[in-house]
Design an enzyme around this catalytic site. Sequence first.
Site, PDB file in Angstrom:
ATOM      1  CD  GLU A  34      68.292  51.707  10.664  1.00 57.61           C
ATOM      2  OE1 GLU A  34      68.293  50.939  11.647  1.00 57.61           O
ATOM      3  OE2 GLU A  34      67.362  52.498  10.431  1.00 57.61           O
ATOM      4  CB  CYS A  64      69.899  54.239  12.740  1.00 57.66           C
ATOM      5  SG  CYS A  64      69.778  52.931  13.950  1.00 57.66           S
ATOM      6  CB  ALA A 114      27.787  29.198  22.375  1.00 55.51           C
ATOM      7  CD  GLU A 170      41.137  33.407  19.795  1.00 54.58           C
ATOM      8  OE1 GLU A 170      40.405  32.409  19.788  1.00 54.58           O
ATOM      9  OE2 GLU A 170      42.357  33.345  19.548  1.00 54.58           O
TER      10      GLU A 170
HETATM   11  N1  LIG Z   1      31.745  31.837  18.767  1.00 52.69           N
HETATM   12  C1  LIG Z   1      32.742  32.496  19.293  1.00 52.69           C
HETATM   13  O1  LIG Z   1      33.494  33.207  18.626  1.00 52.69           O
HETATM   14  C2  LIG Z   1      32.982  32.351  20.763  1.00 52.69           C
HETATM   15  C3  LIG Z   1      34.160  32.876  21.329  1.00 52.69           C
HETATM   16  C4  LIG Z   1      34.337  32.768  22.691  1.00 52.69           C
HETATM   17  C5  LIG Z   1      33.371  32.174  23.487  1.00 52.69           C
HETATM   18  N2  LIG Z   1      32.249  31.669  22.900  1.00 52.69           N
HETATM   19  C6  LIG Z   1      31.203  31.062  23.715  1.00 52.69           C
HETATM   20  O2  LIG Z   1      30.705  32.058  24.612  1.00 52.69           O
HETATM   21  C7  LIG Z   1      30.223  31.446  25.779  1.00 52.69           C
HETATM   22  C8  LIG Z   1      30.738  32.177  27.018  1.00 52.69           C
HETATM   23  O3  LIG Z   1      30.180  33.459  27.007  1.00 52.69           O
HETATM   24  P1  LIG Z   1      30.445  34.527  28.157  1.00 52.69           P
HETATM   25  O4  LIG Z   1      29.829  35.792  27.726  1.00 52.69           O
HETATM   26  O5  LIG Z   1      30.083  33.947  29.472  1.00 52.69           O
HETATM   27  O6  LIG Z   1      32.024  34.585  28.111  1.00 52.69           O
HETATM   28  P2  LIG Z   1      33.124  35.696  28.347  1.00 52.69           P
HETATM   29  O7  LIG Z   1      32.770  36.995  27.732  1.00 52.69           O
HETATM   30  O8  LIG Z   1      34.374  35.025  27.917  1.00 52.69           O
HETATM   31  O9  LIG Z   1      33.224  35.824  29.924  1.00 52.69           O
HETATM   32  C9  LIG Z   1      32.328  36.542  30.671  1.00 52.69           C
HETATM   33  C10 LIG Z   1      32.900  36.696  32.066  1.00 52.69           C
HETATM   34  O10 LIG Z   1      34.064  37.504  32.008  1.00 52.69           O
HETATM   35  C11 LIG Z   1      34.207  38.225  33.225  1.00 52.69           C
HETATM   36  N3  LIG Z   1      34.385  39.627  32.837  1.00 52.69           N
HETATM   37  C12 LIG Z   1      35.566  40.191  32.560  1.00 52.69           C
HETATM   38  N4  LIG Z   1      35.418  41.455  32.210  1.00 52.69           N
HETATM   39  C13 LIG Z   1      34.110  41.722  32.259  1.00 52.69           C
HETATM   40  C14 LIG Z   1      33.320  42.893  32.016  1.00 52.69           C
HETATM   41  N5  LIG Z   1      33.865  44.054  31.655  1.00 52.69           N
HETATM   42  N6  LIG Z   1      31.988  42.808  32.140  1.00 52.69           N
HETATM   43  C15 LIG Z   1      31.410  41.643  32.500  1.00 52.69           C
HETATM   44  N7  LIG Z   1      32.106  40.523  32.754  1.00 52.69           N
HETATM   45  C16 LIG Z   1      33.442  40.567  32.649  1.00 52.69           C
HETATM   46  C17 LIG Z   1      32.981  37.918  34.040  1.00 52.69           C
HETATM   47  O11 LIG Z   1      33.336  36.858  34.910  1.00 52.69           O
HETATM   48  P3  LIG Z   1      33.951  37.015  36.408  1.00 52.69           P
HETATM   49  O12 LIG Z   1      32.832  36.760  37.335  1.00 52.69           O
HETATM   50  O13 LIG Z   1      34.984  35.943  36.442  1.00 52.69           O
HETATM   51  O14 LIG Z   1      34.524  38.377  36.548  1.00 52.69           O
HETATM   52  C18 LIG Z   1      31.997  37.394  33.030  1.00 52.69           C
HETATM   53  O15 LIG Z   1      31.073  36.496  33.583  1.00 52.69           O
HETATM   54  C19 LIG Z   1      30.671  29.987  25.725  1.00 52.69           C
HETATM   55  O16 LIG Z   1      29.551  29.195  25.352  1.00 52.69           O
HETATM   56  C20 LIG Z   1      31.707  29.968  24.615  1.00 52.69           C
HETATM   57  O17 LIG Z   1      31.732  28.721  23.946  1.00 52.69           O
HETATM   58  C21 LIG Z   1      32.025  31.754  21.565  1.00 52.69           C
END
Ligand SMILES: NC(=O)c1ccc[n+]([C@@H]2O[C@H](COP(=O)([O-])OP(=O)(O)OC[C@H]3O[C@@H](n4cnc5c(N)ncnc54)[C@H](OP(=O)(O)O)[C@@H]3O)[C@@H](O)[C@H]2O)c1
Length: 341
Positions: A56, A88, A168, A272
Amino acid sequence: MLTDIERRALRRALEIAADDAVPLGPNPRVGCVLLSPGGGVLAEGHHRGAGTAHAEADALARASAPLTGATAVVTLEPCTHVGRTGPCAEALIDAGVSRVVIARRDPNPVAAGGVDRLRSAGVDVELDVPEELATAAQRLNRGWEHGVRHQRPLVTAKLALTLDGRAAAADGTSRWITGEIARAEVHELRATSDVVLVGSGTARADRPTLTARREDGGLHPRQPLRAVMGTGRFPALSTPEGSGEAITLATHDPSVALEDLHARGRRHVLLEGGPTLTAAFLRAGCLDELIVHLAPTLLGAGSPGLGDLGITTIADRLDLDLVEVTPLPPDLRLTLRPRAA
Ligand SMILES: NC(=O)c1ccc[n+]([C@@H]2O[C@H](COP(=O)([O-])OP(=O)(O)OC[C@H]3O[C@@H](n4cnc5c(N)ncnc54)[C@H](OP(=O)(O)O)[C@@H]3O)[C@@H](O)[C@H]2O)c1
């Protein structure tokens, strides 16, 4: 009831409020169009982010003709508080504005009261705007409104899933499960959120840039803050010129991560994945909306779209409300919300 001229002015106010150059948080995006008693446009204004003039005040400063009997068409209720700028509602009254059209009431208790103040000064206030424009005004600031009501950012999770619920393949590859239209929409979602968040597992597996790109591959003018959540090691996000800041949220607690993002002035998080982090947000009750891009393809094996929710029996299932189903050929977009208990 709005006149046709006022309806057009409100559309214009919404358009200028949504200017790509305006940051999404922590302030609302607001537009204002001043109309002469005869319906001519006297001035337009919009808010450009914290520390700048309110819409405004911006419009009033740009008006050269007298404003006696003018109409102000605004996307959000004029404020009544003295912040970095004056109230405003008072500025409109002082300028001689006699009618104010408002698309959305202010949910912020500190700033609300503009309607009452204007009416007490004899200004005609119109709140009955067409539903389509009221909805547009609400959507314009939905992250900000969520922050005002809940003191944490709005969280939208986006998942790309095969028809059998895989995120995945067995070797960890997930590019690409969905088609071009769905993938282009992800970039729009990134540009309209102010944080893109992934878990460290996704950062390790996919090495994403998490930038918002246009169809021609160039960067969108509005880039989100890029955040990776986790306590382990992961490769640094690559940072092409023009991309947003990249940060690490070294925690496993979604509430702590959201508190940090809120304190940074961020109001809408696009989560994501991956499956582990999305499950953690659901378990913590920190997920407000789910957008699933469902692809007509099968993997049969590979990582499930969602990690463990700690549910062991059907009676404990987590029901979602299906809000919308939209074809994004060859995929489908499902918009869902966790059902309120
Ligand atoms: N299709 C889709 O939409 C999509 C999207 C994204 C990913 N993906 C696929 O998903 C796969 C990866 O899966 P992901 O489950 O390993 O990935 P993520 O959920 O991205 O990461 C998991 C990691 O995040 C950390 N973390 C942070 N907060 C957490 C919590 N509250 N509880 C547990 N862990 C926590 C842990 O690692 P730290 O040890 O570092 O703490 C854990 O190992 C890949 O193959 C990727 O290509 C697919």
